[in-house]
Scaffold this active site. Structure first.
Site, PDB file in Angstrom:
ATOM      1  N   LYS A  44      -1.446  -1.362  -4.134  1.00 23.34           N
ATOM      2  CA  LYS A  44      -2.235  -0.382  -4.589  1.00 23.34           C
ATOM      3  C   LYS A  44      -1.333   0.988  -5.084  1.00 23.34           C
ATOM      4  O   LYS A  44      -0.816   1.416  -4.051  1.00 23.34           O
ATOM      5  CB  LYS A  44      -2.998   0.283  -3.338  1.00 23.34           C
ATOM      6  CG  LYS A  44      -4.680  -0.155  -3.124  1.00 23.34           C
ATOM      7  CD  LYS A  44      -5.324   0.293  -1.896  1.00 23.34           C
ATOM      8  CE  LYS A  44      -5.709  -0.772  -0.858  1.00 23.34           C
ATOM      9  NZ  LYS A  44      -5.923   0.319   0.281  1.00 23.34           N
TER      10      LYS A  44
ATOM     11  N   ASP B  12       1.352  -1.796   0.151  1.00 22.96           N
ATOM     12  CA  ASP B  12      -0.112  -0.497  -0.160  1.00 22.96           C
ATOM     13  C   ASP B  12       1.252   1.166   0.252  1.00 22.96           C
ATOM     14  O   ASP B  12       1.903   1.769  -1.405  1.00 22.96           O
ATOM     15  CB  ASP B  12      -0.702   0.256   1.169  1.00 22.96           C
ATOM     16  CG  ASP B  12      -1.631   0.746   1.333  1.00 22.96           C
ATOM     17  OD1 ASP B  12      -2.375   1.783   0.054  1.00 22.96           O
ATOM     18  OD2 ASP B  12      -2.418   1.611   2.681  1.00 22.96           O
ATOM     19  N   SER B  13       1.474   1.608   1.134  1.00 21.71           N
ATOM     20  CA  SER B  13       1.814   3.077   1.149  1.00 21.71           C
ATOM     21  C   SER B  13       3.900   1.874   0.892  1.00 21.71           C
ATOM     22  O   SER B  13       4.342   3.358   0.648  1.00 21.71           O
ATOM     23  CB  SER B  13       2.102   3.581   2.197  1.00 21.71           C
ATOM     24  OG  SER B  13       2.309   2.414   3.631  1.00 21.71           O
TER      25      SER B  13
ATOM     26  N   THR C 201       5.873  -1.019   4.791  1.00 20.27           N
ATOM     27  CA  THR C 201       6.125  -2.263   5.640  1.00 20.27           C
ATOM     28  C   THR C 201       7.247  -3.123   4.824  1.00 20.27           C
ATOM     29  O   THR C 201       8.406  -4.170   5.170  1.00 20.27           O
ATOM     30  CB  THR C 201       4.573  -3.898   5.666  1.00 20.27           C
ATOM     31  OG1 THR C 201       3.813  -2.518   6.183  1.00 20.27           O
ATOM     32  CG2 THR C 201       5.159  -4.154   6.645  1.00 20.27           C
TER      33      THR C 201
ATOM     34  N   ARG D 127     -11.599 -11.331   7.228  1.00 17.27           N
ATOM     35  CA  ARG D 127     -10.084 -12.601   7.378  1.00 17.27           C
ATOM     36  C   ARG D 127     -10.986 -13.746   6.444  1.00 17.27           C
ATOM     37  O   ARG D 127     -10.305 -13.953   5.633  1.00 17.27           O
ATOM     38  CB  ARG D 127      -9.112 -13.044   8.273  1.00 17.27           C
ATOM     39  CG  ARG D 127      -8.814 -10.993   8.767  1.00 17.27           C
ATOM     40  CD  ARG D 127      -6.857 -11.358   9.384  1.00 17.27           C
ATOM     41  NE  ARG D 127      -6.781 -10.557  10.535  1.00 17.27           N
ATOM     42  CZ  ARG D 127      -5.959  -9.675  10.044  1.00 17.27           C
ATOM     43  NH1 ARG D 127      -5.252  -9.858   8.489  1.00 17.27           N
ATOM     44  NH2 ARG D 127      -5.545  -8.738  10.788  1.00 17.27           N
TER      45      ARG D 127
END
Ligand code: IMP
Ligand code: MG
Length: 174
Positions: free
Chosen positions: A129, A101-102, A105, A163
């Site tokens: 993303k 994502d960003s 991680t 989940r």
């Protein structure tokens, strides 16, 4: 919220993609010493399906990472909650996560594990993303690129739930 789920990627599409990824990884790692490192919790479903599509002798280990931010999005500060208990020097490491994502991680874990001197290190994620990227990073293997939507299912959580849902979905409010 009146919960109505809209499927973004169906379980059949996921299964097909995981099979393809498994074949590519099998081919790429046939002369290597593969150690899959799965980042919990989000990647537990993906990892369990993916490793069964990799037709090689391999080892699987787990690490738990988390970011300090709120439940939905990472803050950029990544923390190792459960560390690896293995020497990785003799291994070709493949980090498996649910989503980039960003990118914080994956960037953090790559740097963290490189310090441990594995023979090689690559990353594999089911989802990407790209619009939300904060650090420059591309997964070596990915399943699907998706727009900036908050999704759940197939290992990914919303709050502390969902989940276990087999499809990847978004909530539609009405
Ligand atoms: P990062 O921003 O790339 O560090 O993403 C880190 C983690 O945020 C991922 O491993 C997921 O666990 C979680 N995450 C990011 N986007 C989503 C989403 O759309 N749904 C559920 N979890 C997400
Ligand atoms: Mg995660």
């Amino acid at each position: 919220m009146n919960e109505k789920r809209k499927v973004v990627i169906s379980k059949e599409e996921i299964a097909e993609k995981v099979k393809e990824l498994g074949e590519v990884i099998t081919n790429d790692y046939k002369d290597k010493n593969l150690l899959v490192i799965s980042l919990l919790k989000g990647s537990f479903v993906f990892t369990s399906d993916l490793v069964r599509k990799i037709n090689l002798k391999l080892r699987v280990e787990f690490m738990t990472t988390s970011s300090y931010g709120n439940d939905e999005y990472s803050s950029g500060k990544v923390k190792v909650i459960n560390d690896l208990h293995a020497d990785i020097k003799d291994y070709d490491v493949l980090i498996v996560d649910d989503i980039v994502d960003s990118g914080n991680t994956m960037k953090f874990i790559l740097d963290y594990l490189k310090e441990k001197n594995p023979k090689s290190i690559k990353s594999c994620v089911l989802l990407d993303k790209p619009e939300r990227r904060e650090v420059e990073i591309e997964a070596d293997y990915y399943g699907f690129k998706i727009p900036d939507l908050f999704i759940a299912g197939y290992g990914l959580n919303y709050g502390n739930h969902y989940r276990n849902i087999e499809d990847i979905f978004v909530f539609e409010e009405d």
